[in-house]
Design an enzyme around this catalytic site. Structure first.
Site, short mmCIF file in Angstrom:
data_model
loop_
_atom_site.label_atom_id
_atom_site.label_comp_id
_atom_site.label_asym_id
_atom_site.label_seq_id
_atom_site.Cartn_x
_atom_site.Cartn_y
_atom_site.Cartn_z
N LYS A 1 52.91 21.40 -3.52
CA LYS A 1 52.74 21.36 -4.97
C LYS A 1 52.82 19.91 -5.45
CE LYS A 1 55.08 21.47 -8.75
NZ LYS A 1 54.24 20.59 -9.54
N GLU B 1 64.61 14.07 -1.24
CA GLU B 1 64.45 12.62 -1.42
C GLU B 1 64.55 12.38 -2.91
OE1 GLU B 1 64.31 10.48 0.89
OE2 GLU B 1 63.70 11.60 2.66
N CYS C 1 61.45 4.96 -6.33
CA CYS C 1 62.83 5.39 -6.06
C CYS C 1 63.59 4.22 -5.44
CB CYS C 1 62.82 6.58 -5.12
SG CYS C 1 61.83 6.31 -3.65
N GLU D 1 69.24 5.36 -13.08
CA GLU D 1 67.88 5.04 -12.64
C GLU D 1 66.96 5.02 -13.86
OE1 GLU D 1 65.51 8.08 -10.57
OE2 GLU D 1 65.04 6.55 -9.08
P1 NAD Z 1 60.61 15.41 -11.09
O1 NAD Z 1 61.86 15.84 -10.42
O2 NAD Z 1 60.49 15.57 -12.55
O3 NAD Z 1 59.37 16.22 -10.48
C1 NAD Z 1 59.11 16.26 -9.09
C2 NAD Z 1 58.32 17.51 -8.77
O4 NAD Z 1 59.13 18.66 -9.05
C3 NAD Z 1 57.05 17.69 -9.60
O5 NAD Z 1 56.04 18.22 -8.76
C4 NAD Z 1 57.46 18.71 -10.64
O6 NAD Z 1 56.39 19.47 -11.16
C5 NAD Z 1 58.40 19.58 -9.84
N1 NAD Z 1 59.35 20.37 -10.65
C6 NAD Z 1 59.75 20.14 -11.92
N2 NAD Z 1 60.67 21.07 -12.29
C7 NAD Z 1 60.84 21.89 -11.23
C8 NAD Z 1 61.68 23.01 -10.97
N3 NAD Z 1 62.50 23.49 -11.91
N4 NAD Z 1 61.63 23.57 -9.74
C9 NAD Z 1 60.82 23.09 -8.78
N5 NAD Z 1 60.00 22.03 -8.96
C10 NAD Z 1 60.01 21.43 -10.17
O7 NAD Z 1 60.38 13.91 -10.65
P2 NAD Z 1 59.24 12.91 -11.09
O8 NAD Z 1 59.47 12.48 -12.48
O9 NAD Z 1 57.91 13.51 -10.74
O10 NAD Z 1 59.49 11.69 -10.07
C11 NAD Z 1 60.41 10.68 -10.31
C12 NAD Z 1 61.67 10.88 -9.51
O11 NAD Z 1 61.37 11.03 -8.14
C13 NAD Z 1 62.61 9.70 -9.58
O12 NAD Z 1 63.93 10.13 -9.79
C14 NAD Z 1 62.47 9.04 -8.23
O13 NAD Z 1 63.57 8.27 -7.82
C15 NAD Z 1 62.22 10.21 -7.35
N6 NAD Z 1 61.57 9.80 -6.11
C16 NAD Z 1 62.29 9.73 -4.96
C17 NAD Z 1 61.70 9.28 -3.78
C18 NAD Z 1 62.50 9.16 -2.49
O14 NAD Z 1 61.88 9.03 -1.44
N7 NAD Z 1 63.82 9.20 -2.51
C19 NAD Z 1 60.36 8.93 -3.77
C20 NAD Z 1 59.64 9.02 -4.94
C21 NAD Z 1 60.26 9.45 -6.12
#
Ligand code: NAD
Length: 476
Positions: free
Chosen positions: A174, A248, A282, A379
């Site tokens: 997804k 992650e 991240c 963050e």
């Molecule tokens: P997010 O958590 O809002 O969304 C991530 C994914 O989860 C999206 O596909 C979203 O549609 C889905 N999602 C949202 N609500 C959900 C739920 N209730 N259940 C299941 N899935 C759901 O994150 P974002 O804004 O897309 O990305 C930014 C974040 O990602 C930052 O905190 C960043 O640090 C982190 N990130 C971490 C890494 C790593 O390798 N550690 C890499 C990239 C990004």
């Protein structure tokens, strides 16, 4: 609307209620729309992956490796289109979009090699006790749900898809609703290569679709990359079914600059660590720790260099930094600028959204930020750098480790013994010494503390999709 879900080897239109509007962040204009998958379509995707598992896990190592090499090659053939789409939908400068594509290609090529070596990893286990023999088999975990964010969509998905397929798992991916288009290339490639139906499924949607997938009882594992808030919801959904999960999550990483550094060189590392992908990493090194002896020389130069960066639409001009990728992220970063003003932080440059169409903000530097400032601890996910000074090596380590996160860190010093010592003392998953954000597919990726659970990349990434089986035989 074009079909934007790949389920059981077919392209289908979404039947969910959410409409996903895709934007160009450089002008804030929409350029595509699609309907999210319904929960019935999530069921179909999981069921297809389940049906495909029995045969995919028995596919020979050489054949599996050939599919993965096919992904690498086909990504290369789609190079121009994928780079252009990432520039348009993410706002990435061209050189960054190129790096992303090359990283995704390298990931598939690497896991093709590892897939080929899999049979040799099954081995006899010597036993101290007489009368028995034992051997191990590395088996795929099964059907895996993969949920990813928008900041490096091609890459983050490659880091999950390639090892999962190499291990013999079948998957439901997804993508983020902010960038739902670029990963459709993986479905197109699966079709071109004749990957058996159901091995790779892609469903698009927002939180509701993600929740339907993460709570689905047909999965054997979840691998999630995203925010801590959603990560804990995903973990709760996995806990309800006692299912393994790789997470992650976020970071608030330190870059430690000792006073034996060359200022010009340190500036490059500091700036890249906070402005690459407009700071939406991240692994952004958003907490700058500068040793007292170099602070006076470094900070004014840093202010000048950040203020001189070319910020603009990557499709129209050569830029150092594009816009933030979504309006939500732009509003979030603007909210931190407001908090900084409330907290009375000293801003050397930036601290504002840019007064033009699109979701642009200026590269920002706050100095002498108190340890209890929200900007020091949380963050932000934008080009916002907070700086503090330190005296001794011990003080630098203590300040760097004083965070709930533990993803990465950068150490800059001409004294390599000291740099290695500090690297060993930092409570993070990855440390760069005198380099910046260099991620190689052979090394691991992942964090300690609130930055996550598990590791991606390298053999550890493959192990995340494998289960160890022992076969013990009585010889009597
Ligand atoms: P997010 O958590 O809002 O969304 C991530 C994914 O989860 C999206 O596909 C979203 O549609 C889905 N999602 C949202 N609500 C959900 C739920 N209730 N259940 C299941 N899935 C759901 O994150 P974002 O804004 O897309 O990305 C930014 C974040 O990602 C930052 O905190 C960043 O640090 C982190 N990130 C971490 C890494 C790593 O390798 N550690 C890499 C990239 C990004």
């Amino acid at each position: 609307m074009t079909p934007s879900h790949y389920i059981d080897g077919h392209w289908v239109e979404g039947q969910g209620s959410d409409c996903i509007v895709v934007h160009d962040p450089s002008d804030a204009q929409p350029f595509a729309e699609l309907l999210a998958a319904s929960s019935a379509q999530v069921d179909q995707a999981v069921a297809a992956a389940r049906r495909a598992l029995a045969s995919w896990k028995t596919v020979g190592a050489a054949e599996r490796a050939a599919y993965l090499r096919g992904f690498a090659e086909q990504l290369g053939l789609r190079r121009d289109a994928l780079i252009a789409l990432q520039m348009r939908n993410n706002g990435k400068p061209r050189h960054e979009a190129e790096v992303d594509l090359d990283d995704a290609i390298a990931t598939f090529a690497y896991y093709a090699d590892l897939a080929e070596q899999l049979p040799a990893k099954n081995r006899d286990v010597p036993l101290a006790a007489p009368g028995f023999s034992a051997r191990t088999r590395l088996e795929p975990v099964g059907v895996v749900g993969l949920i990813v964010p928008w900041n490096f969509p091609l890459v983050t998905s490659a880091w999950k898809l390639a090892p999962a397929l190499a291990a013999g798992c079948t998957v439901v991916l997804k993508p983020s609703e902010v960038t739902p288009l670029v990963e459709l290339a993986y479905g197109q490639i699966a079709e071109t290569l004749g990957l058996p139906a159901g091995v790779l499924n892609i469903i698009n949607g927002k939180a509701e679709t993600g929740a339907a997938l993460s709570g689905h009882n047909g999965l054997d594992k979840l691998s999630f990359t995203g925010s801590n808030g959603v990560g804990s919801q995903v973990m709760r959904a996995a806990a309800a079914q006692c299912r393994p999960v790789t997470l992650e999550l976020g970071g608030k990483s330190a870059i430690v600059v000792f006073d034996d550094c060359q200022v010009d060189q340190a500036l490059d590392w500091i700036i890249a660590g906070i402005t690459w992908n407009a700071g939406q990493m991240c692994s952004a090194t958003s907490r700058l720790l500068v040793q007292d002896g170099i602070a006076e020389a470094l900070l004014p130069r840093l202010r000048q260099a950040l203020a001189a960066l070319r910020v603009g639409n990557p499709l129209e001009q050569e830029v150092d930094m594009g816009p933030l990728t979504s309006q939500a992220q732009w509003l979030k970063v603007a909210g931190y600028f407001a908090k900084a003003r409330e907290e009375g932080l000293a801003c050397l440059t930036g601290g504002t959204a840019l007064d033009r169409e699109g979701w642009f903000v200026s590269p920002t530097l706050y100095v002498d930020v108190p340890e209890d400032s929200r900007l020091w601890r949380e963050e932000i996910f934008g080009p916002v750098l907070c700086a503090r000074r330190f005296g001794s090596e011990a003080e630098a380590i203590a300040q760097a480790n004083d965070s709930r996160f533990g993803l990465v860190a950068t150490v800059c010093s001409a004294d390599l013994d000291r740099a290695e010592r500090v690297a060993d003392a930092l409570e993070v998953g990855h440390v760069w010494i005198n380099s910046v954000q260099a991620v190689f597919v052979e090394t691991s990726w992942g964090g300690t503390k609130a930055s996550g659970i598990g590791r991606e990349l390298g053999p550890w990434g493959l192990a995340g999709y494998q289960s160890v089986k022992h076969v013990t035989r009585c010889l009597g």
